[in-house]
Structure formats: C-alpha cells, structure tokens
Design a protein around this motif. Structure first.
Motif, mmCIF file in Angstrom:
data_model
loop_
_atom_site.group_PDB
_atom_site.id
_atom_site.type_symbol
_atom_site.label_atom_id
_atom_site.label_comp_id
_atom_site.label_asym_id
_atom_site.label_seq_id
_atom_site.Cartn_x
_atom_site.Cartn_y
_atom_site.Cartn_z
ATOM 1 N N PRO A 47 -39.383 -37.677 46.524
ATOM 2 C CA PRO A 47 -40.462 -38.102 45.621
ATOM 3 C C PRO A 47 -41.467 -36.953 45.387
ATOM 4 C CG PRO A 47 -40.831 -38.972 47.813
ATOM 5 C CD PRO A 47 -39.486 -38.297 47.858
ATOM 6 N N VAL A 48 -41.935 -36.848 44.140
ATOM 7 C CA VAL A 48 -42.900 -35.795 43.783
ATOM 8 C C VAL A 48 -43.977 -36.375 42.881
ATOM 9 C CG1 VAL A 48 -41.208 -33.902 43.953
ATOM 10 C CG2 VAL A 48 -41.560 -35.072 41.758
ATOM 11 N N ARG A 49 -45.095 -35.678 42.861
ATOM 12 C CA ARG A 49 -46.178 -35.963 41.912
ATOM 13 C C ARG A 49 -46.446 -34.663 41.163
ATOM 14 N NH1 ARG A 49 -51.646 -38.056 44.508
ATOM 15 N NH2 ARG A 49 -51.819 -35.846 45.088
ATOM 16 N N PHE A 50 -46.676 -34.773 39.863
ATOM 17 C CA PHE A 50 -46.857 -33.538 39.085
ATOM 18 C C PHE A 50 -47.869 -33.752 37.972
ATOM 19 C CE2 PHE A 50 -43.255 -35.867 37.338
ATOM 20 C CZ PHE A 50 -43.521 -35.900 35.988
ATOM 21 N N ALA A 51 -48.380 -32.644 37.456
ATOM 22 C CA ALA A 51 -49.316 -32.649 36.326
ATOM 23 C C ALA A 51 -48.978 -31.474 35.416
ATOM 24 C CB ALA A 51 -50.758 -32.530 36.827
ATOM 25 N N LEU A 52 -49.242 -31.678 34.133
ATOM 26 C CA LEU A 52 -48.976 -30.624 33.161
ATOM 27 C C LEU A 52 -50.099 -29.584 33.185
ATOM 28 C CD1 LEU A 52 -47.075 -32.939 32.088
ATOM 29 C CD2 LEU A 52 -47.404 -31.912 29.819
ATOM 30 N N LEU A 53 -49.715 -28.330 32.985
ATOM 31 C CA LEU A 53 -50.706 -27.256 32.834
ATOM 32 C C LEU A 53 -51.024 -27.092 31.359
ATOM 33 C CD1 LEU A 53 -49.820 -26.630 35.774
ATOM 34 C CD2 LEU A 53 -50.084 -24.203 35.204
ATOM 35 N N GLU A 54 -52.304 -27.088 31.055
ATOM 36 C CA GLU A 54 -52.756 -26.869 29.679
ATOM 37 C C GLU A 54 -53.509 -25.553 29.674
ATOM 38 O OE1 GLU A 54 -55.083 -30.315 28.951
ATOM 39 O OE2 GLU A 54 -53.356 -31.671 28.814
ATOM 40 N N GLY A 55 -52.780 -24.472 29.317
ATOM 41 C CA GLY A 55 -53.362 -23.136 29.434
ATOM 42 C C GLY A 55 -53.434 -22.792 30.910
ATOM 43 N N LYS A 56 -54.639 -22.509 31.395
ATOM 44 C CA LYS A 56 -54.835 -22.227 32.817
ATOM 45 C C LYS A 56 -55.354 -23.450 33.581
ATOM 46 C CE LYS A 56 -53.707 -17.868 32.593
ATOM 47 N NZ LYS A 56 -52.522 -17.333 33.291
ATOM 48 N N GLN A 57 -55.546 -24.540 32.859
ATOM 49 C CA GLN A 57 -56.102 -25.735 33.468
ATOM 50 C C GLN A 57 -55.010 -26.751 33.800
ATOM 51 O OE1 GLN A 57 -59.417 -25.971 34.177
ATOM 52 N NE2 GLN A 57 -59.594 -23.880 33.388
ATOM 53 N N VAL A 58 -55.200 -27.450 34.928
ATOM 54 C CA VAL A 58 -54.273 -28.507 35.323
ATOM 55 C C VAL A 58 -54.782 -29.832 34.772
ATOM 56 C CG1 VAL A 58 -53.200 -29.722 37.245
ATOM 57 C CG2 VAL A 58 -53.670 -27.263 37.423
ATOM 58 N N SER A 59 -53.904 -30.552 34.100
ATOM 59 C CA SER A 59 -54.293 -31.832 33.518
ATOM 60 C C SER A 59 -54.747 -32.795 34.624
ATOM 61 C CB SER A 59 -53.119 -32.445 32.750
ATOM 62 O OG SER A 59 -53.423 -33.758 32.335
ATOM 63 N N GLU A 60 -55.780 -33.568 34.297
ATOM 64 C CA GLU A 60 -56.276 -34.550 35.277
ATOM 65 C C GLU A 60 -55.312 -35.723 35.438
ATOM 66 O OE1 GLU A 60 -60.136 -35.755 34.148
ATOM 67 O OE2 GLU A 60 -61.057 -33.782 34.432
ATOM 68 N N ALA A 61 -54.503 -35.964 34.423
ATOM 69 C CA ALA A 61 -53.543 -37.075 34.496
ATOM 70 C C ALA A 61 -52.323 -36.631 35.286
ATOM 71 C CB ALA A 61 -53.133 -37.497 33.093
ATOM 72 N N SER A 62 -51.979 -37.407 36.307
ATOM 73 C CA SER A 62 -50.815 -37.061 37.125
ATOM 74 C C SER A 62 -49.669 -38.014 36.825
ATOM 75 C CB SER A 62 -51.165 -37.105 38.611
ATOM 76 O OG SER A 62 -51.548 -38.417 39.000
ATOM 77 N N CYS A 63 -48.463 -37.525 37.049
ATOM 78 C CA CYS A 63 -47.255 -38.308 36.801
ATOM 79 C C CYS A 63 -46.429 -38.334 38.088
ATOM 80 C CB CYS A 63 -46.432 -37.686 35.665
ATOM 81 S SG CYS A 63 -47.371 -37.393 34.146
ATOM 82 N N SER A 64 -45.541 -39.268 38.166
ATOM 83 C CA SER A 64 -44.692 -39.367 39.349
ATOM 84 C C SER A 64 -43.226 -39.291 38.945
ATOM 85 C CB SER A 64 -44.952 -40.684 40.087
ATOM 86 O OG SER A 64 -44.675 -41.785 39.243
ATOM 87 N N GLY A 65 -42.417 -38.906 39.901
ATOM 88 C CA GLY A 65 -40.994 -38.786 39.634
ATOM 89 C C GLY A 65 -40.282 -38.413 40.925
#
Length: 563
Positions: free
Chosen positions: A468-486
């Motif tokens: 199991p992992v949790r991830f977030a998209l990078l927008e430029g140099k910033q990490v998105s506050e919304a997290s996703c699971s997979g």
C-alpha cells in the motif's frame, strides 16, 4: 670632392623623393599632363647624382678608402663630413668589427668606442666566427671583401645559427648597389654602409639595428609574458567556459563588452533525478565529492563535442552548441554529446560505488532555436550565456525525462533525422507554451559517432501481497495538498506498477510514501514519474522511480528477494 659629394647627396635625394611623391599626387588627382614634368625633375636629379659618383670614383682627387680614412683621422674628422659630429649611442652595446685593413679597423674602432660602444676588432672571417662562438655580441660590422673567408661566407655561416633579430649584421661595401650588396641583403644582412665611411650614417644605422634588436628582445619577453598570462587564463576560465570562449576573449578584446547577438543554437539541459532527496542522507563532503565527479565527467564530454557550458545549476548543467562559433552540425554534436553523457554515467556510478556513494541517474532535454548570446551581467560580474525561449524549452523537455533518457524537440530531430534513432513521438503540453509539442526519446546516433543507449527494459516481479502507498502530484516544485491512495502490485529495480482509483496523467511527477500495516507512512518519501497507463487495465499505470529512499530500498529488497 668628398665634402662636395656629401653636401650634394642629401638635397638630391630629397629632390628625387619629393619628386616621386609629387608624381603620385598628380596621378591620384588625374593631372596626367603634369606627370612628365615631375619625371624630368627626378631624372635630372638622378643623372646629377650619377655624375657626382663617377667624378668621385674616377677623378684625379680620388683616394683609396684606407688612405681617405687615415687622412680624415689626421684632419680630426674621423671620416665624418666637415661640420658633422657623431650622434653617439643612446644605449651602447658590444660590437664585433671585421676588416682586413688595419687602418680601417683602427680608425673605425676608435670612433665607435668614442661613440660609446664596446668594440672587438678582428682581421679575417675565421677569427670573426671564433669570436662570435665564444663571445656575446650585439651587432657585427662585416667587410664584404676579405682574403680567405669572404664577408658573404661569414654571413652565411652566422645565419645558420643566429637570426637577423638575434645578431644583426651590417655589411661594409665599397659600392652601394653592387652585386655584393644585393647578395648580402639576400643572404640575411640587416643593412649595409659604403666606403669611405660617412660616420653619422654608420652610427645611425648601427643604432637603428640595435634599437630593432632591443625591440625584438622586448617583444619576445612580452610574448612570453602574454603566453604565461594566456595559459593562466585558459586554466582559470577553462573550468567554467569552453576553450572556444576563452580564445574568443583573448583574441578579441571587444568580446568583453556587454553586448549580444542573435544565433541559432541547440540547447542541452541535464539534471540528476532525485538529487535533492538524495543529499538529505549524505554528509556535505560526500555531496560535493559526488557532484564534482559527475559534473567533471559531463563537462569533459560537452567540451569535447564543441559545446559551451553556460553554467552549473547545482546538479544541473546548461550548455549550448552554436556559439560563439556556429557550425552546420551543431544539433548533431549536441545529441551525440547527450548520448555520450548517458553512456558515461556507468563510469560515474562505478566511481561512486568505489567511494561508498550512491548511484545516480540523469535526464537530458534538448531544444533548438534562435536565442540571444553574449556577455550577460554587469561590469563587475559577467558571464557568456544564452537567453531565449529555446533555453526554457530545453528545461521543460528535461523535466519530462526519466533516468538515462535523452529527449529532443521536433526542431532538433529535423536537423539530425538522418543520423538519429528515436522512439515514436510523445505529445506534451509544457508549462508556459500555448500549444502542445512533440518530444522524441533518442536511442542512438549513427554516422561518425556510432553511439547506442542500452535497452532499459527491466524484469518485473508480481507481488503476492500488494504494497500500500500514498502519493501526491507535484505541481512545479510544490507538492499537491490532495493525497491519493493506491498500491504496488508489481516491482522492478527501476519502477513499479501502480493501481489506484485516482486518474494519473502521463508524465506526472509523484511524491510517494509506503504505508505500514496500520496505514501510517513509513519514514522516507521518494519520487516517481508516470510513464504510461497500462493497456487493458483500467486504473493501472507504470511509474519510474526518480529518487529512492531507505523505505523503498527495504521494500524492494524484501519484495524482490522473497519472490
């Protein structure tokens, strides 16, 4: 008669010289009808000079050179025309006087010594060569006609080992313009004087040759100093810019001016994948050692392919091909350099392993277009660089790369299409561009380069228990506050197959955390890039690791080792 000849030579010479200048001026102004008059004036002056020479050489008052010199000495003018005095030497010097006539040697040696020179006098050519071999002379005054070795033979021997600037030689001849005089000048004589000696002329010609010798010595010293300075500049600036830029600055002082010009260039941008995360687990000295080894090897390759390194940006390199010198194969050399850089990463990582440092991966993006190149900065701090949208484009393309990959834009591909082996294009929409562009992954370059990148295919291991992992998209140099699971359901040493209910765009950058049995993240996040959606498996994507962490390494070791 000698007095008359001396008094008449100067004004007649001036008449001839000014007559020639006057004739040239008439011809330039188109006054051709006046040219014959100028020619008559010159002809009359030359005829009178010839008559005076004939009278002096064959008249009843003519005397032998030695007798004339002795008589002049007794008269107290030492061979100087009445009313004239030696000008003397402004700097002195060591002179070798070679003349088989004792009276001539004695007279000339005295007058030269009085003028401030240190004189050594010898009577024949053999003694002259011995004296030159054992002594350090600044100038040789050499008689043409001597028994045994003639002056011309002595001159030929001198010029085998000593140049005209190293040891000036003035020939003494009885008749100006004779075959001996012409032969002496062709044989390497610096100048000549005629007998009987007109002492002011002799002194003037000696001082002229000594001044030229001093100037040549100074020039040689300055050239040596300049070479030392240039070598220092090359060593110092060669660490930052290519030899081509240094040569341009050394040869063209105006190159230091703050100005620019438009050039079509190919831009190369390289960057280590996940280096910022990697440095968190390394000591500062290890970071610098890793960087220096990597940057040094890459810089060698870029410069070997004729590229100009704009700057090092931490672990990134910005270079361009096509300035300051532009060539038809700029794009080819840029792509060849990129492939060679990727191949050299094996050596870099071998050195890293030997030094106890982690392995690293690099991505390279290449773009082609018109930029402004030149010296950019201020009067206190300047660099030779490039500015323009192709620079930004190369940076954007590089951001899409995976470790070991070379991506190029369509314009670059068009310039190298006959040589490059590339994968099918990918459509991307880089930030800052209105329309999407196509980028191409280079696998090799043919022709004189003959470079191929290895197959990057990895062996996949299907996991019995998904991770199991949790991830977030990078927008430029910033990490998105919304997290996703997979979860990871398959792993390789370079990537994972990720299953998630959240849609993930191709080439998106992810920050990933591995979860423990309670759903809490394990220490150490890492980064990955979405390579593509897996065909026929909805919600499944292939991701490539762009950085690693201890948590990921433990998971890989456990998962791959237990299967």
């Amino acid at each position: 008669m000698r007095h008359l000849l001396h008094e008449m030579r100067t004004p007649l010479g001036q008449i001839i010289g000014y007559g020639e200048m006057l004739q040239e001026e008439m011809e330039d102004r188109g006054q051709q009808d006046l040219v014959p008059d100028a020619q008559k004036i010159q002809g009359a002056a030359r005829k009178l000079l010839e008559l005076l020479e004939d009278v002096f050489q064959s008249g009843p008052t003519a005397v032998a050179p030695a007798e004339a010199a002795a008589a002049a000495e007794r008269a107290g003018d030492a061979g100087i025309a009445p009313g004239a005095e030696p000008t003397g030497s402004t700097a002195g010097g060591r002179l070798l006087l070679v003349d088989d006539e004792a009276d001539n040697r004695d007279l000339l040696a005295r007058r030269l010594t009085k003028a401030g020179y240190e004189v050594t006098a010898v009577e024949d050519g053999t003694r002259a060569l011995h004296a030159i071999e054992s002594g350090d002379f600044d100038l040789v005054l050499l008689d043409v006609l001597m028994p045994g070795l003639s002056g011309l033979e002595v001159l030929e021997s001198i010029r085998r080992t000593r140049s005209v600037s190293d040891l000036p030689v003035i020939m003494a001849t009885a008749l100006a313009g004779s075959q001996d005089t012409v032969g002496a000048l062709r044989g390497g004589a610096n100048d000549y004087v005629t007998k009987p000696f007109d002492m002011p002329v002799v002194l003037a010609r000696i001082e002229t040759q000594l001044a030229l010798k001093r100037a040549a010595t100074e020039i040689a010293a300055l050239a040596q100093q300049l070479e030392i300075r240039n070598a220092f500049i090359r060593r110092a600036f060669g660490r930052y810019v290519s030899d081509e830029v240094v040569d341009n600055l050394l040869e063209n002082p105006e190159g230091l001016e703050l100005r620019g010009e438009k050039r079509r260039v190919t831009i190369l941008m390289s960057d280590l994948r996940g280096f910022s995360t990697l440095t968190e687990s390394l000591a500062p000295v290890q970071v610098v050692s890793l960087l220096n080894g990597y940057l040094g090897r890459m810089a060698e390759i870029i410069q070997a392919h004729g590229g100009t390194i704009d700057e090092f940006l931490g672990d990134a390199i910005l270079a361009f091909f096509g300035a300051p010198a532009s060539r038809e194969d700029d794009a080819e050399r840029a792509v060849a350099a990129a492939v060679a850089m990727q191949l050299a990463m094996e050596d870099v990582n071998r050195a890293n392993r030997d030094a106890g440092l982690p392995q690293v991966e690099m991505g390279i993006g290449i773009g082609t277009g018109e930029v402004i190149v030149g010296n950019i900065g201020s009067e206190k701090r300047t660099k030779y660089g490039a500015v323009g949208s192709p620079v930004n484009l190369a940076s954007r393309i590089e951001s899409y790369t995976l470790g070991g990959e070379v991506l190029i834009c369509g314009e670059t591909l068009a310039a190298v299409a006959k040589l490059v082996r590339a994968e099918p294009p990918r459509e991307v929409h880089p930030k800052g561009l209105e329309a999407p562009i196509f980028i191409h992954s280079v696998r090799g370059i043919r022709g004189a380069y003959g470079l191929e990148l290895p197959d990057s295919a990895s062996e996949w291991t299907e996991l019995a228990d998904e991770v199991p992992v949790r991830f977030a998209l990078l927008e430029g140099k910033q990490v998105s506050e919304a997290s996703c699971s997979g979860s990871f359901f398959a792993l390789s040493q370079t990537g994972a197959r990720l299953r998630s209910d959240d849609a993930l765009p191709e080439l998106a950058d992810l920050r990933i955390e591995i979860l423990d049995g309670s759903g809490a993240p394990r220490p150490g996040a890492f980064y990955a890039k979405v390579v593509r959606a897996e065909p026929g498996a909805e919600g499944t994507v292939l991701v490539r690791f762009t950085s690693r962490s201890p948590a990921l390494e433990r998971t890989l070791t456990h998962a791959l080792g237990s299967q």
